[in-house]
Design a protein around this motif. Structure first.
Motif, PDB file in Angstrom:
ATOM      1  N   GLN A 238       0.128 -18.293   2.993  1.00  0.00           N
ATOM      2  CA  GLN A 238      -1.011 -17.502   3.463  1.00  0.00           C
ATOM      3  C   GLN A 238      -0.558 -16.368   4.377  1.00  0.00           C
ATOM      4  N   LEU A 239       0.371 -16.684   5.274  1.00  0.00           N
ATOM      5  CA  LEU A 239       0.848 -15.671   6.206  1.00  0.00           C
ATOM      6  C   LEU A 239       1.607 -14.566   5.469  1.00  0.00           C
ATOM      7  N   THR A 240       2.422 -14.950   4.504  1.00  0.00           N
ATOM      8  CA  THR A 240       3.180 -13.969   3.727  1.00  0.00           C
ATOM      9  C   THR A 240       2.246 -13.045   2.958  1.00  0.00           C
ATOM     10  N   LYS A 241       1.150 -13.592   2.451  1.00  0.00           N
ATOM     11  CA  LYS A 241       0.187 -12.772   1.724  1.00  0.00           C
ATOM     12  C   LYS A 241      -0.478 -11.747   2.639  1.00  0.00           C
ATOM     13  N   ARG A 242      -0.641 -12.095   3.901  1.00  0.00           N
ATOM     14  CA  ARG A 242      -1.205 -11.123   4.850  1.00  0.00           C
ATOM     15  C   ARG A 242      -0.209  -9.989   5.106  1.00  0.00           C
ATOM     16  N   PHE A 243       1.057 -10.335   5.284  1.00  0.00           N
ATOM     17  CA  PHE A 243       2.083  -9.290   5.429  1.00  0.00           C
ATOM     18  C   PHE A 243       2.105  -8.418   4.171  1.00  0.00           C
ATOM     19  N   LEU A 244       1.980  -9.042   3.026  1.00  0.00           N
ATOM     20  CA  LEU A 244       2.002  -8.312   1.759  1.00  0.00           C
ATOM     21  C   LEU A 244       0.816  -7.369   1.631  1.00  0.00           C
ATOM     22  N   ALA A 245      -0.351  -7.780   2.152  1.00  0.00           N
ATOM     23  CA  ALA A 245      -1.542  -6.924   2.105  1.00  0.00           C
ATOM     24  C   ALA A 245      -1.287  -5.625   2.865  1.00  0.00           C
ATOM     25  N   ILE A 246      -0.599  -5.712   4.005  1.00  0.00           N
ATOM     26  CA  ILE A 246      -0.301  -4.516   4.801  1.00  0.00           C
ATOM     27  C   ILE A 246       0.519  -3.524   3.996  1.00  0.00           C
ATOM     28  N   HIS A 247       1.520  -4.024   3.274  1.00  0.00           N
ATOM     29  CA  HIS A 247       2.458  -3.134   2.575  1.00  0.00           C
ATOM     30  C   HIS A 247       2.004  -2.726   1.174  1.00  0.00           C
ATOM     31  N   SER A 248       1.087  -3.484   0.595  1.00  0.00           N
ATOM     32  CA  SER A 248       0.627  -3.147  -0.757  1.00  0.00           C
ATOM     33  C   SER A 248      -0.729  -2.456  -0.747  1.00  0.00           C
ATOM     34  N   GLY A 249      -1.488  -2.656   0.355  1.00  0.00           N
ATOM     35  CA  GLY A 249      -2.840  -2.089   0.407  1.00  0.00           C
ATOM     36  C   GLY A 249      -3.841  -2.860  -0.430  1.00  0.00           C
ATOM     37  N   ILE A 250      -3.459  -4.050  -0.897  1.00  0.00           N
ATOM     38  CA  ILE A 250      -4.354  -4.874  -1.717  1.00  0.00           C
ATOM     39  C   ILE A 250      -5.182  -5.775  -0.805  1.00  0.00           C
ATOM     40  N   ASP A 251      -6.464  -5.927  -1.127  1.00  0.00           N
ATOM     41  CA  ASP A 251      -7.383  -6.771  -0.367  1.00  0.00           C
ATOM     42  C   ASP A 251      -6.767  -8.153  -0.128  1.00  0.00           C
ATOM     43  N   SER A 252      -6.616  -8.535   1.138  1.00  0.00           N
ATOM     44  CA  SER A 252      -5.954  -9.800   1.468  1.00  0.00           C
ATOM     45  C   SER A 252      -6.732 -11.011   0.963  1.00  0.00           C
ATOM     46  N   SER A 253      -8.065 -10.915   0.927  1.00  0.00           N
ATOM     47  CA  SER A 253      -8.859 -12.059   0.447  1.00  0.00           C
ATOM     48  C   SER A 253      -8.611 -12.303  -1.033  1.00  0.00           C
ATOM     49  N   ARG A 254      -8.373 -11.231  -1.799  1.00  0.00           N
ATOM     50  CA  ARG A 254      -8.051 -11.422  -3.219  1.00  0.00           C
ATOM     51  C   ARG A 254      -6.626 -11.937  -3.389  1.00  0.00           C
ATOM     52  N   LEU A 255      -5.711 -11.478  -2.524  1.00  0.00           N
ATOM     53  CA  LEU A 255      -4.349 -12.018  -2.580  1.00  0.00           C
ATOM     54  C   LEU A 255      -4.359 -13.527  -2.325  1.00  0.00           C
ATOM     55  N   MET A 256      -5.228 -13.969  -1.410  1.00  0.00           N
ATOM     56  CA  MET A 256      -5.332 -15.398  -1.115  1.00  0.00           C
ATOM     57  C   MET A 256      -5.794 -16.170  -2.349  1.00  0.00           C
ATOM     58  N   ARG A 257      -6.616 -15.517  -3.177  1.00  0.00           N
ATOM     59  CA  ARG A 257      -7.126 -16.172  -4.402  1.00  0.00           C
ATOM     60  C   ARG A 257      -6.257 -15.861  -5.616  1.00  0.00           C
ATOM     61  N   ASN A 258      -5.141 -15.148  -5.370  1.00  0.00           N
ATOM     62  CA  ASN A 258      -4.228 -14.753  -6.456  1.00  0.00           C
ATOM     63  C   ASN A 258      -4.909 -13.869  -7.497  1.00  0.00           C
ATOM     64  N   GLU A 259      -5.826 -13.004  -7.041  1.00  0.00           N
ATOM     65  CA  GLU A 259      -6.521 -12.076  -7.929  1.00  0.00           C
ATOM     66  C   GLU A 259      -5.933 -10.676  -7.753  1.00  0.00           C
ATOM     67  N   ILE A 260      -5.270 -10.183  -8.773  1.00  0.00           N
ATOM     68  CA  ILE A 260      -4.669  -8.845  -8.729  1.00  0.00           C
ATOM     69  C   ILE A 260      -5.226  -8.025  -9.893  1.00  0.00           C
ATOM     70  N   TYR A 261      -5.716  -6.817  -9.598  1.00  0.00           N
ATOM     71  CA  TYR A 261      -6.173  -5.935 -10.676  1.00  0.00           C
ATOM     72  C   TYR A 261      -4.964  -5.320 -11.371  1.00  0.00           C
ATOM     73  N   GLN A 262      -5.168  -4.960 -12.634  1.00  0.00           N
ATOM     74  CA  GLN A 262      -4.068  -4.438 -13.444  1.00  0.00           C
ATOM     75  C   GLN A 262      -3.447  -3.182 -12.821  1.00  0.00           C
ATOM     76  N   ASP A 263      -4.276  -2.332 -12.237  1.00  0.00           N
ATOM     77  CA  ASP A 263      -3.751  -1.072 -11.701  1.00  0.00           C
ATOM     78  C   ASP A 263      -3.129  -1.233 -10.298  1.00  0.00           C
ATOM     79  N   GLU A 264      -3.041  -2.478  -9.824  1.00  0.00           N
ATOM     80  CA  GLU A 264      -2.474  -2.721  -8.495  1.00  0.00           C
ATOM     81  C   GLU A 264      -1.028  -3.217  -8.546  1.00  0.00           C
ATOM     82  N   TYR A 265      -0.501  -3.426  -9.756  1.00  0.00           N
ATOM     83  CA  TYR A 265       0.832  -4.039  -9.857  1.00  0.00           C
ATOM     84  C   TYR A 265       1.934  -3.148  -9.292  1.00  0.00           C
ATOM     85  N   ASP A 266       1.804  -1.835  -9.464  1.00  0.00           N
ATOM     86  CA  ASP A 266       2.811  -0.935  -8.881  1.00  0.00           C
ATOM     87  C   ASP A 266       2.819  -1.036  -7.360  1.00  0.00           C
TER      88      ASP A 266
END
Length: 434
Positions: A238-266
């Motif tokens: 969970q903590l790593t996903k929060r760090f990842l949200a900062i650097h990827s700009g992806i919604d942290s709540s979706r990262l927690m649910r392992n939900e990634i949109y196709q255009d977010e992979y880059d």
């Protein structure tokens, strides 16, 4: 075992001392790596101490000055007098190999330390009165002192030595603190100062964990120093996903649910690449087994491997210890005192997160005060810097201060107090100057 000879190298010791007496500049090559106690012969320790003291006072350490120093301190006769110093000179051709000789002497010294530590650990093993966790911690500490071979930084010093260190710091002009990256906060606090205990407190959902993650990430990125994050609240994932949200700009709540949109992979790959290079270490040991002793053990290993500790974060203090204990304030106070000691021991800022009592929810003005920290005990006394967080939009959805976090610097042992505002995006955990 009784036939074993104590590790020593008298010839190397004599060669070092002879080299110093022969070449006054030679001591500069060994002064930082060779302590006086590394010499096996007491007379050699005293002669080397004379040279070392002269060197630290920017005085030449040749035959005559060393001789004078020993006489002034009434040690000249004890070390063997003129004959001893002359003998050291006569047995030395040059100081060219003094570094190698120093390594040999330190090697034997560490072996002697190891033997002594082994004896002390054996005694601890037989001591059935002391609890096993304490025995294990003491044993590990004794071994680390041998392997890391660090000098005790807490020796008493005369003020003229302290002034020398202060003058060197002033001359270098380097800040003793890490910038937070938030201009108004830095103006009030001076940043995150080494050896300080910093308490970040707030009610649930105020952004305490996000703020600590931001600071940990900023210090790791800006200064490239090891940052250790103890998380009694969230798992490593969970903590790593929060760090990842900062650097990827992806919604942290979706990262927690392992939900990634196709255009977010880059963006995800880019964030992973940046985060992989950061010296951030996460420890999610459960709160009921996470003790100051265990934290010290973890930090010693990291320091031995990385060379230093840049910042320590603990999320959060009231999670620790026996939460059913009758006097929680006293129990929590013990942890805050231990955290302050750890900050001093490892020469780094220690950030501990703390909860605010739910009583503030019933107040018209829900901004917390220092006295609102839950189970405060000695926390307020131990802390060097106290930051109280508040977000008006949490209580007032129609507020004009949306996206604003108030940081109340309620205690600052070495600077100003006051309130500053920063912009905060709780979706990806990003903080900006307001």
């Amino acid at each position: 075992m009784t036939n074993n000879i104590t590790p020593q190298n008298i010839e190397a010791e004599e060669s070092i001392l002879g080299g110093i007496l022969l070449d006054p500049n030679a001591i500069s090559r060994v002064a930082d790596i060779l302590p006086p106690e590394a010499f096996y012969v007491m007379a050699h320790q005293q002669i080397y101490q004379a040279a070392l003291d002269l060197y630290h006072k920017d005085q030449p350490c040749d035959f005559m000055t060393v001789k004078t120093w020993l006489k002034d301190y009434k040690l000249f006769t004890k070390v063997g007098g003129e004959n001893k110093l002359t003998q050291l000179l006569d047995r030395t051709v040059s100081a060219v190999n003094i570094d190698r000789y120093a390594a040999l002497v330190v090697d034997k010294y560490q072996r002697r330390l190891l033997i002594n530590a082994a004896r002390e650990i054996e005694e601890l093993g037989y001591d059935t009165v002391t609890e096993l966790p304490s025995v294990l911690e003491l044993s590990e500490e004794k071994l680390f002192k041998v392997t890391v071979d660090e000098k005790d930084p807490f020796q008493p010093q005369p003020i003229h030595d302290c002034l020398r260190d202060v003058f060197n710091e002033l001359e270098e002009g380097k800040s003793p603190a890490y910038s937070t990256g938030l201009t108004d906060l830095d103006k009030l606090t001076g940043g995150l100062t080494r050896k300080d205990l910093i308490i970040i407190a707030g009610r649930a959902s105020m952004g305490k964990t996000w703020f600590s993650i931001y600071l940990a990430n900023h210090v790791a990125m800006t200064y490239q120093v090891p940052v250790v994050f103890f998380s009694a609240e969230m798992s490593k994932t969970q903590l790593t996903k929060r760090f990842l949200a900062i650097h990827s700009g992806i919604d942290s709540s979706r990262l927690m649910r392992n939900e990634i949109y196709q255009d977010e992979y880059d963006s995800l790959v880019k964030g992973l690449g940046i985060l992989t290079e950061l010296p951030i270490i996460i420890d999610d040991t459960p709160a009921n087994t996470l003790t100051p002793s265990r934290m010290r053990s973890v930090l010693r290993r990291i320091k031995a491997e990385k060379g230093s500790i840049g910042l320590v974060v603990m999320d959060y203090i009231q999670k620790l210890g026996d939460r059913a204990a009758g006097n929680r304030a006293q129990a929590v106070g013990k942890f805050s005192g231990a955290f302050k000691d750890i900050a001093k021991e490892f020469d780094c800022p220690f950030i501990a997160l703390a909860q605010i009592n739910r009583g503030v929810e019933g107040q018209a003005n829900k901004r917390p005060f220092m006295s609102d920290i839950k189970d405060s005990g000695d926390i307020e006394q131990d802390m060097d810097l106290g930051l109280l967080l508040y977000r008006d939009e949490y209580y007032n959805p129609d507020t004009q201060d949306k996206g604003i976090m108030e940081i109340n610097v309620a205690k600052n042992r070495n600077g100003q107090t006051g309130v500053c505002q920063v912009q905060f995006n709780p979706v990806v955990g990003v903080f900006f100057n307001s």
